[in-house]
Write a protein that holds these residues in place. Structure first.
Motif, PDB file in Angstrom:
ATOM      1  N   PHE A  98      -7.750  -1.828  -5.048  1.00 42.45           N
ATOM      2  CA  PHE A  98      -9.197  -1.937  -5.176  1.00 42.45           C
ATOM      3  C   PHE A  98      -9.858  -0.585  -5.009  1.00 42.45           C
ATOM      4  O   PHE A  98     -10.864  -0.278  -5.642  1.00 42.45           O
ATOM      5  N   ALA A  99      -9.273   0.218  -4.115  1.00 44.78           N
ATOM      6  CA  ALA A  99      -9.914   1.484  -3.791  1.00 44.78           C
ATOM      7  C   ALA A  99      -9.728   2.528  -4.873  1.00 44.78           C
ATOM      8  O   ALA A  99     -10.544   3.425  -5.009  1.00 44.78           O
ATOM      9  N   ALA A 151      -1.286  -6.888   1.588  1.00 45.11           N
ATOM     10  CA  ALA A 151      -2.736  -6.722   1.708  1.00 45.11           C
ATOM     11  C   ALA A 151      -3.105  -5.247   1.563  1.00 45.11           C
ATOM     12  O   ALA A 151      -4.101  -4.909   0.916  1.00 45.11           O
ATOM     13  N   HIS A 152      -2.300  -4.370   2.142  1.00 43.62           N
ATOM     14  CA  HIS A 152      -2.584  -2.941   2.011  1.00 43.62           C
ATOM     15  C   HIS A 152      -2.472  -2.480   0.569  1.00 43.62           C
ATOM     16  O   HIS A 152      -3.248  -1.640   0.111  1.00 43.62           O
ATOM     17  N   ARG A 202      -3.121  -4.272  -2.003  1.00 47.52           N
ATOM     18  CA  ARG A 202      -4.340  -4.712  -2.687  1.00 47.52           C
ATOM     19  C   ARG A 202      -5.516  -3.825  -2.329  1.00 47.52           C
ATOM     20  O   ARG A 202      -6.312  -3.454  -3.192  1.00 47.52           O
ATOM     21  N   VAL A 203      -5.632  -3.481  -1.053  1.00 49.80           N
ATOM     22  CA  VAL A 203      -6.718  -2.594  -0.641  1.00 49.80           C
ATOM     23  C   VAL A 203      -6.639  -1.290  -1.424  1.00 49.80           C
ATOM     24  O   VAL A 203      -7.633  -0.796  -1.952  1.00 49.80           O
ATOM     25  N   ARG A 204      -5.432  -0.760  -1.522  1.00 47.14           N
ATOM     26  CA  ARG A 204      -5.266   0.514  -2.227  1.00 47.14           C
ATOM     27  C   ARG A 204      -5.625   0.363  -3.699  1.00 47.14           C
ATOM     28  O   ARG A 204      -6.259   1.239  -4.291  1.00 47.14           O
TER      29      ARG A 204
END
Lengths: 236, 236
Positions: free
Chosen positions: A146-147, A139-140, A142-144
């Motif tokens: 997207f960011a 999940a992290h 993916r967050v990275r």
DNA sequence: CGGATTGTTGAGGATACTCAAGTTAGGTGG
DNA sequence: CCACCTAACTTGAGTATCCTCAACAATCCG
């Protein structure tokens, strides 16, 4: 009367490593096995979370619908994965919908056994923290992504992950082993079907992938990786 | 010779609920306490993961640097939180940097005790799955936000989360209890400092927040929520 | 064969980024 | 205590990316 489930179903799975044979038997006692045809939901968002699961065969897609009705693909569940353990999230409903994308079998435990099983088998509890921890790291990532990444790179990474998790060798390259639409990829990468279509078409012209209706073959994983990591100019 | 750490330090924390007093003592035996001044790093990205931690006082910001040098704020660590448990992610280095934003104290355990402690105290293992599970859900929320919300709504949600986790009542509203820059908020919400500045300025004009250099007070949480949930037209 | 689902492609436009040029606030040292 | 320096922030203008909308094409399935 049901035939007892055999421990060999789960003994090779990471979640159950380090557990003795008779422990596996006791763990399996309250479990039942379930089957889903492609398109069936194992559970739906908002439904009371009465069971947790381990996927044996097949593939599931977990989605969430936002208040405005937009769909997000939260994760793809692969064989061996633990899922639906709402208890671990302190919830009593399922936060998303798990839908079979191909015919699927899984083991199901009544949710009230979650605490009992983890307390009784501390090795299982340790394995569970690791399983959830790995998903947290995913999940992290993916967050990275997207960011920091633009659309084409996000799509490249998503496709590479699909190939790694659900790829099957084929003459032309690595074939994604279940039907996947442009819309699916779009809702994994926070973009639109239109953009995914354009990106994949461009890659197809360059010979990186081979796309068809609900199917996808990765022909040049290395160049895709270069695009994903920003070492190569995208094709849009 | 060190004074033994007292069980009262941790007995109220969710991670340790359900554990007997002497179990707490045994858990604390291998622990040491550490202090960090604002600006110090507890650990840095890529460093070998030799210890895991529980935050007692203060506040940490966990960041990751991408290959291209962009910084992403992965999470804010609040008192009571477990962090740095790379073992749970099957890693032997820290995936991010944890930096104190105010003076901070924490408990530290040598990483080799992770497995032992969880195996010896199955209730601790259960609590740990829950702690990690909650973080997983947080991460999914962020993924969903990135995937479906535009900048202003993402910023609204981030600010509301900060207020909930680190808010302190103040005459004008809820004050974020540690210094936080526009750049910090930008790297939590996948946008730029410039855009955050514009958004907060607009909110300030409307009386929703009170912003200053590295400080932020939420004056009208309700309207911010309306913006975050898309029920109110944004101010940009 | 027809309807439905899925995918393609183009044109136009909005959101938010980049870049540039400032302003303000805080800390530091004389 | 003031002057300076730096870091944080503000604001405007121009623009790139990617979304939206629309019209159409291809494929699947009964």
């Amino acid at each position: 009367m049901l035939a007892a489930l055999d421990r060999s179903l789960i003994s090779e799975l990471p979640l159950f490593t380090g557990l003795a044979g008779n422990a596996l038997d006791r763990i399996l006692e309250p479990a039942t096995s379930i089957r889903c045809a492609a398109g069936d939901a194992v559970f739906e968002q908002g439904e009371p979370a009465t069971r947790f699961f381990v996927l044996l065969h097949g593939r599931l897609r977990v989605t969430q619908i936002t208040g405005e009705g937009q769909q997000v693909v939260v994760r793809i569940i692969n064989p061996g994965d633990l899922f639906g353990m709402a208890k671990a999230l302190n919830r009593d409903d399922y936060p998303g919908t798990a839908m079979a994308v191909v015919d699927t079998t899984a083991l199901a435990w009544p949710m009230e056994f979650w605490d009992d099983l983890l307390l009784a088998h501390s090795r299982l509890a340790l394995n569970a923290t690791q399983a959830i921890g790995l998903r947290l790291e995913d999940a992290h990532v993916r967050v990275r992504e997207f960011a920091t990444e633009e659309v084409e790179r996000r799509v490249a990474h998503a496709v590479l992950r699909l190939a790694a998790q659900a790829g099957r060798a084929a003459p032309e390259g690595i074939r994604i082993d279940f039907p996947i639409s442009k819309q699916d990829i779009a809702s994994m990468t926070a973009t639109t079907m239109y953009t995914v279509s354009r990106v994949l078409s461009a890659w197809q012209r360059a010979g990186l992938v081979d796309v068809g209706r609900q199917q996808l073959v990765v022909c040049d994983a290395h160049r895709l990786m270069m695009i994903g990591d920003g070492h190569e100019r995208g094709l849009l």
